[in-house]
Write an enzyme that holds these catalytic residues in place. Structure first.
Site, short mmCIF file in Angstrom:
data_model
loop_
_atom_site.label_atom_id
_atom_site.label_comp_id
_atom_site.label_asym_id
_atom_site.label_seq_id
_atom_site.Cartn_x
_atom_site.Cartn_y
_atom_site.Cartn_z
CG ASP A 424 16.20 -25.95 -29.03
OD1 ASP A 424 15.62 -26.23 -27.78
OD2 ASP A 424 15.90 -24.74 -29.35
CG ASP A 625 19.35 -25.72 -27.00
OD1 ASP A 625 19.27 -26.47 -26.67
OD2 ASP A 625 19.13 -24.86 -27.48
#
Length: 736
Positions: A424, A625
């Protein structure tokens, strides 16, 4: 759980537990001596374990105990005592019997001084004391297991040494029952075998005790008492009595008792236990503190927010224990082999005895006995059973010391095979907080002048960009004046009057009434870097162009480069616009960029990466996430991220340092390599030495294996596995 000595014990306990009503999953770990069970009545579980010859006690999830370490200490002390006793009794027996073989004049002298029958009787007394004193454990456990139809290692030792002792006793007290040419005694072999195996178990116990060092070090971080402030009274109470909401006073040099938030005072705290950061970090009012960390300087008070099993330290200990108790997929193969290993070895011993009785040279009985005993003694299911769990224990423990928590032991094996590590962007590769990164100034103004005026206006705004500008002014030590006539236009900017000067801050497209042409070249350069500046006008004149961006973490570039050196592909998954994402990826050297990805689409992106390249590890920190962390083959959560991300992950990086990814990969690869070495030794040892002990090499090479040498080799095989696993403690982590 106590009483387990080899891999066969593991299989037996697991089968017994799975037969209990309501049990869905049962996993037994030889190294930790723990059974993890899902379902079933606790009393019935304990009863099932006791029925197959072992003892157990209940330990509920989340409970913390140093009972395993205490058990290892007791077991090590008992084995040390038994080894000393056995060695003292065996030494004269070995010297008198083997000394005669090594030095014939000594044998002749002994025969003239002591009648053979008396000598054999003395051997009998010494060997009996060894076998049924220090060696009694083999018989008390082995024979009941044999009678239950579930033989294990103790049964092999009991059968082998018992057969040698019984045959020797017959030769001593009823010699007429055996042919004259076979009237040899093997008391010394039985005693030496027991002594060597006890020595091996003692060394193994010492190694096992060292294996749990990581857990013990973590538990030693816990404070024993806390200084509670209640009204005007300060009380020292046991840590168990601290409750959420209590105010705790901490002085210099003291450990912080529980997790909390500072309400008064400042200090520097050594948080290396959880972050790997060697230098104490500054903490003040509003900052969190973690139980088990060390206060190095000032005095402060904090309010307890998490106590007992809810503290971060308790959770870390629990996760390490769970990972150590787990099994890798490769262990299933080992379990299937060891489940039938001991019965197969017993059959080989029987066939060995029959073959020598039928086909062997004279004295056939002697050859049959010695070689059958050698087969029973040389076989070592212990080494096979310990090969995997010992490495897992040491590897995951070392990882915890390096700030990496494996929540699932299976992640160790999967991470080694990862072909792609996807990151990420925000909060993982970058700091995650907007920061003033570029400040382009017009020649008619000074830096502090413009920054002070802009910060005064932005102090009235709640926008993240405003916070970043105010923070920059604060770091520069600039005072914030009062802004009046404040105006805010969503998506356009803010304006206000400060000390009589009109200040406007906003996107350039909304500042058409001010001529910023002099900034054209600089703004174009920033745009090429994927940066979007905001502009500042003071009293209608262009003053500055400011870039507020999320800066890249200092370690990100080095981590990406190191992954490439290890042959791992890197990817970045971001919701940012493609231009910004590609600019950051290029700066970091990332191989593949997936930009403008919505949180809901991250799972599909992970699947696509897996189909294209293979096993995928995903590193993230935010709530959005969590699905991607769960979908990835290995989810790696940055430890300063959200609880949702951490709960979805297989691996947690404490402290948020991305170099933990490299540490996790290093531990994974080293642990799997260590397991392969252990399994190669354990299986190779048995494959080579059992045929040698049976006498298969005798016709061609005249080679036979003494049971005493077999006992020493068998003991050393387990010691080798334990000692080899200890090498993982030396894994070098990448730290600050």
């Amino acid at each position: 759980m106590t009483g387990m000595s080899c891999a066969s014990c593991v299989s037996r306990v697991e089968k017994a537990l799975l037969k209990v009503d309501g049990v869905k999953v049962a996993s037994v770990n030889l190294a930790t001596e723990r059974a993890t069970v899902s379902g079933g009545d606790p009393a019935a579980l304990i009863q099932a374990i006791e029925k197959v010859g072992y003892t157990a006690s209940l330990r509920l999830p989340g409970a913390q105990s140093d009972g395993l370490a205490h058990h290892h200490e007791e077991d090590t002390a008992r084995l040390r005592r038994d080894v000393i006793i056995a060695a003292i009794l065996t030494l004269p027996l070995f010297v008198f019997e083997m000394g005669g073989h090594l030095y014939p004049p000594f044998h002749h002298w002994l025969m003239t001084m002591v009648p053979t029958q008396w000598l054999y009787a003395g051997y009998f007394i010494l060997a009996t004391a060894v076998l049924f004193g220090p060696g009694r454990r083999f018989f008390s456990v082995g024979f009941p297991a044999l009678f239950r139809g579930a033989p294990e290692m103790n049964a092999l030792v009991a059968l082998g040494t018992g057969a040698a002792w019984l045959y020797s006793s017959i030769v001593t007290f009823a010699p007429f029952l055996v042919p004259e040419q076979t009237r040899h005694v093997y008391f010394e072999a039985a005693a030496v075998i027991v002594t060597l195996i006890l020595l091996g178990r003692w060394l193994e116990a010492i190694g096992k005790g060292r294996t749990g060092e990581a857990i013990r070090q973590l538990m030693q971080q816990q404070a024993r008492t806390a200084r509670i402030v209640r009204g005007d009274i300060t009380l020292d109470v046991p840590i168990e009595d601290v409750q959420v909401g209590d105010v705790v006073l901490v002085r210099p040099g003291e450990k912080i008792a529980v997790d909390g938030q500072i309400i008064d005072g400042t200090s520097h705290i050594d948080e290396s236990m959880i972050s790997g950061e060697p230098l104490p970090v500054s903490r003040s009012v509003g900052d969190p503190v973690v139980g088990g960390t060390l206060n190095t300087s000032g005095t402060f008070r904090f309010r307890a927010t998490r106590v007992g099993a809810d503290t971060m330290l308790a959770q870390i200990i629990r996760m390490v224990e769970d990972a150590q108790a787990g099994k890798l997929p490769i262990q299933a193969v080992v379990d299937r082999v060891t489940a039938v290993f001991v019965p197969v070895v017993m059959l080989i011993a029987v066939f060995t005895a029959l073959a020598w009785l039928i086909l062997g040279p004279e004295p056939r009985i002697t050859y049959a006995l010695v070689n059958a005993v050698a087969v029973l003694i040389i076989a070592c299911p212990c080494a096979m059973g310990l090969a995997t769990p010992m490495s897992i224990m040491v590897g995951t423990g070392r990882a915890a010391q390096l700030g990496v928590l494996f929540r699932r032991s299976e992640a160790l094996q999967q991470l080694r095979d990862a072909r792609v590590v996807a990151f990420d962007k925000t909060g993982t590769l970058t700091q995650g907080t907007p920061t003033l990164t570029d400040f382009i100034l017009d020649d008619d103004f000074t830096h502090d002048e413009v920054l002070g005026l802009v910060a005064a206006v932005e102090a009235r705004s709640e926008h993240p960009i405003a916070h970043a500008i105010v923070a920059a002014a604060s770091e520069a030590g600039l005072p914030l004046d009062e802004a009046t006539e404040f105006l805010a236009s969503a998506g356009k900017g803010v304006s206000g009057r400060v000390k009589g000067r009109w200040v406007e801050v906003g996107a350039m497209r909304h500042m058409g009434h001010v001529d910023f042409s002099d900034f054209g070249e600089a703004i174009a350069t920033l745009a090429a870097q994927g940066k979007t500046p905001i502009v500042v006008a003071i009293d209608g004149k262009p003053a500055a162009a400011i870039v507020i961006a999320d800066p890249i973490k200092p370690t990100s570039r080095a981590v990406i480069a190191a992954l490439h050196e290890k042959g791992v592909l890197t990817a970045m998954i971001s919701g940012d616009n493609r231009r910004t994402a590609e600019t950051i990826a290029a700066e970091l050297g990332i191989d593949r960029v997936e930009a403008e990805v919505l949180p809901a689409d991250k799972v599909a992106t992970i699947k696509a990466l897996r189909e294209a390249h293979g096993i995928v590890a995903y590193v993230g920190d935010g709530i959005n996430d969590a699905p991607a962390l769960a979908e990835a083959d290995i989810g790696i959560a940055v430890g300063n991220g959200t609880d949702a991300a951490i709960e979805s992950a297989d691996v947690i990086l404490l402290g948020g340092d991305l170099r933990g990814v490299l540490n996790a990969l290093a531990v994974s690869r080293a642990t799997l390599r260590n397991i392969a070495e252990n399994l190669f030794w354990a299986f190779g040892y048995n494959v080579v030495l059992i045929p040698l002990a049976a006498g298969l090499f005798y016709p061609a090479f005249g080679l036979l294996l003494s049971p005493m040498i077999g006992a020493g080799a068998m003991a050393l095989s387990s010691v080798f596995v334990v000692a080899n696993a200890q090498r993982l403690r030396a894994i070098k982590g990448i730290s600050r």
